[in-house]
Write a protein that holds these residues in place. Structure first.
Motif, PDB file in Angstrom:
ATOM      1  N   ALA A 237      20.111 -11.752  49.003  1.00 12.84           N
ATOM      2  CA  ALA A 237      19.819 -12.680  47.909  1.00 12.84           C
ATOM      3  C   ALA A 237      18.319 -12.920  47.785  1.00 12.84           C
ATOM      4  O   ALA A 237      17.563 -12.753  48.744  1.00 12.84           O
ATOM      5  CB  ALA A 237      20.540 -14.008  48.148  1.00 12.84           C
ATOM      6  N   ASP A 238      17.901 -13.293  46.600  1.00  8.39           N
ATOM      7  CA  ASP A 238      16.531 -13.751  46.345  1.00  8.39           C
ATOM      8  C   ASP A 238      16.586 -15.270  46.265  1.00  8.39           C
ATOM      9  O   ASP A 238      17.258 -15.826  45.389  1.00  8.39           O
ATOM     10  CB  ASP A 238      15.989 -13.151  45.048  1.00  8.39           C
ATOM     11  CG  ASP A 238      15.835 -11.640  45.140  1.00  8.39           C
ATOM     12  OD1 ASP A 238      15.194 -11.172  46.095  1.00  8.39           O
ATOM     13  OD2 ASP A 238      16.382 -10.933  44.272  1.00  8.39           O
ATOM     14  N   VAL A 239      15.870 -15.931  47.166  1.00  5.30           N
ATOM     15  CA  VAL A 239      16.059 -17.363  47.380  1.00  5.30           C
ATOM     16  C   VAL A 239      14.811 -18.153  47.012  1.00  5.30           C
ATOM     17  O   VAL A 239      13.699 -17.798  47.424  1.00  5.30           O
ATOM     18  CB  VAL A 239      16.413 -17.649  48.859  1.00  5.30           C
ATOM     19  CG1 VAL A 239      16.741 -19.130  49.058  1.00  5.30           C
ATOM     20  CG2 VAL A 239      17.566 -16.765  49.329  1.00  5.30           C
ATOM     21  N   VAL A 240      15.021 -19.238  46.262  1.00  3.76           N
ATOM     22  CA  VAL A 240      14.018 -20.276  46.080  1.00  3.76           C
ATOM     23  C   VAL A 240      14.594 -21.529  46.732  1.00  3.76           C
ATOM     24  O   VAL A 240      15.712 -21.940  46.409  1.00  3.76           O
ATOM     25  CB  VAL A 240      13.706 -20.548  44.595  1.00  3.76           C
ATOM     26  CG1 VAL A 240      12.742 -21.736  44.457  1.00  3.76           C
ATOM     27  CG2 VAL A 240      13.129 -19.306  43.940  1.00  3.76           C
ATOM     28  N   THR A 241      13.862 -22.122  47.658  1.00  2.00           N
ATOM     29  CA  THR A 241      14.368 -23.295  48.361  1.00  2.00           C
ATOM     30  C   THR A 241      13.357 -24.426  48.275  1.00  2.00           C
ATOM     31  O   THR A 241      12.151 -24.206  48.418  1.00  2.00           O
ATOM     32  CB  THR A 241      14.729 -22.957  49.833  1.00  2.00           C
ATOM     33  OG1 THR A 241      15.209 -24.134  50.483  1.00  2.00           O
ATOM     34  CG2 THR A 241      13.548 -22.377  50.598  1.00  2.00           C
TER      35      THR A 241
END
Length: 439
Positions: A237-241
């Motif tokens: 996954a490509d994650v922004v947190t």
């Protein structure tokens, strides 16, 4: 947990020692803990009323009680030892349950089985105060201070007061995943697997609920120390947190870089209300408790705005019964004053109501409160065993006693089923998916 009355006497979190070397005092530090060691005088009338109510309530519970050096009363249950009855009752008469917690911090009462005593009290919470007095709750219960509202500025300060205490403090009692939320154990009860494995099971369940896999654009609201983002990145996954904690952001970034996942995970110091983009999945673990009831409509509207068509939201939330939430939602408690300023625990009904108003639907709902009690037991035992390490970080004896009370108080809430923890899937899709069963 991934979550003061106005005036100078109600700013205790400002006095929590920061990790800047050993504490100069390991006991009655009145400068740091003014309400614990220099409380305002207690009204004689309120103390007398508290004495009548408390003695009658304790006598009716499955507890044994020793008042100062007197005989033990009661024939069953854990032993509650009240060392300073007048001070204890004075605090209860003046500040209710805030005073109860401060009295423990001051060493005015104790218990060999603290969780056991608190579980009995939590199990009978509605019976402790006579019904006529319950109707006068608005007269004696403190209200949430305006300074703890979760405005854009207030939310950042509330988060700072808890999560920016020290990464090393949290590392002292959390497992290697640095997960600060309920684990999900396999074969519970009687399970003997490691806590880290149980935390990974919890994370994997949430990622599965949200449908996270290779190529998923995932938004996480509430980074913690980055373990969920790491786990999602390893799925492709490509994650922004997002987090509001400086210390969590810094450590999460280091952990992600060390794991070789920096190309897939972006950690931002950002309020959820400022989040942008369109995401296939949104995950948020025990962050809603820090939102504040006033901002629940904004929170769910933001989730709906950020979710791409056909996307799924996975939430993990601590919950309480709806009627209890309505009764206590405006009450300022010991937890608000000393641990989680600005927080409020929702009910499942409140989550469904506010999600629905935002155009979202609860597709699955699974509760596992007993697993949180076990998680908290492990944290508490680890924290107690590492008291010297915590002291070396600069946290004095009163802080350590406060933190032990917080962990025991929370564990008791789940053991008494006063609290639950649940995983929800929210979606805009139709028709409704079947609900998951409670454990």
């Amino acid at each position: 947990m991934n979550t003061p009355a106005t005036g100078p006497r109600h700013r205790p979190l400002d006095h929590v020692p920061r990790p800047a070397g050993p504490s100069p005092a390991a006991g009655k530090d009145s400068a740091r803990w003014p309400d614990v060691f220099c409380p305002p005088p207690a009204s004689a009338a309120r103390t007398a009323v508290a004495g009548l109510v408390v003695r009658r309530a304790l006598a009716a519970l499955p507890l044994r009680v020793r008042w100062e050096d007197g005989p033990v009363t009661g024939r069953e249950g854990p032993l509650l030892r009240i060392h300073a009855p007048r001070a204890f009752l004075g605090r209860l008469g003046r500040d209710g349950l805030i005073g109860f917690g401060e009295s423990y911090m001051a060493g005015e009462w104790d218990a060999d089985d603290l969780v056991g005593v608190l579980t009995v009290l939590a199990s009978h919470v509605t019976e402790l105060v006579p019904k006529p007095a319950q109707r006068l709750r608005g007269v004696w219960a403190r209200r949430h201070p305006t300074a703890q509202r979760n405005t854009l500025t207030g939310a950042r300060e509330n988060i700072h007061r808890h999560y920016d205490l020290s990464n090393d403090l949290f590392a002292a009692f959390l497992d290697d995943t640095m997960s600060y939320s309920s684990a999900v154990f396999d074969g519970f009860p009687g399970d003997r697997e490691g806590l880290a494995a149980a935390q990974h099971r919890k994370i994997d369940r949430l990622l599965d609920l949200a449908g996270v896999g290779a190529g998923t654009r995932l938004l996480e609201i509430g980074t913690g120390w980055g373990e969920l983002a790491l786990r999602a990145a390893r799925r492709g996954a490509d994650v922004v947190t997002l987090t509001l904690s400086d210390q969590q952001r810094d450590l999460a970034r280091r952990r992600i870089a060390d794991a070789g996942c920096a190309d897939r995970v972006t950690v931002e110091l950002c309020d959820y209300r400022h989040a942008t983009g369109s995401h296939d999945a949104v995950v948020s673990v025990e962050m809603i408790e820090a939102v504040g009831e006033e901002y629940w409509p904004v929170y769910f509207a933001t989730l709906a705005r950020l979710l791409a068509p056909g996307g799924r939201i996975a939430l993990q939330a601590i919950t309480m019964p709806h009627r209890r939430m309505l009764t206590t939602r405006r009450t300022h408690t010991w937890i608000h004053k000393y641990v989680f300023p600005g927080g409020i625990i929702p009910s499942t009904e409140a989550i469904a109501q506010h999600a629905g108003a935002a155009g979202l639907r609860v597709a699955t709902d699974d509760g596992f409160g007993a697993h949180y009690a076990e998680t908290l037991r492990l944290w508490r035992e680890r924290f107690t065993a590492r008291a010297p390490q915590v002291a070396a970080l600069g946290f004095d004896a009163t802080f350590r006693r406060m933190w032990e009370f917080y962990l025991a108080y929370s564990e008791a809430g789940f053991r008494a089923r006063y609290l639950d923890v649940r995983q929800f899937t929210l979606t805009t899709a139709h028709p409704a998916a079947p609900h998951g069963g409670s454990r």
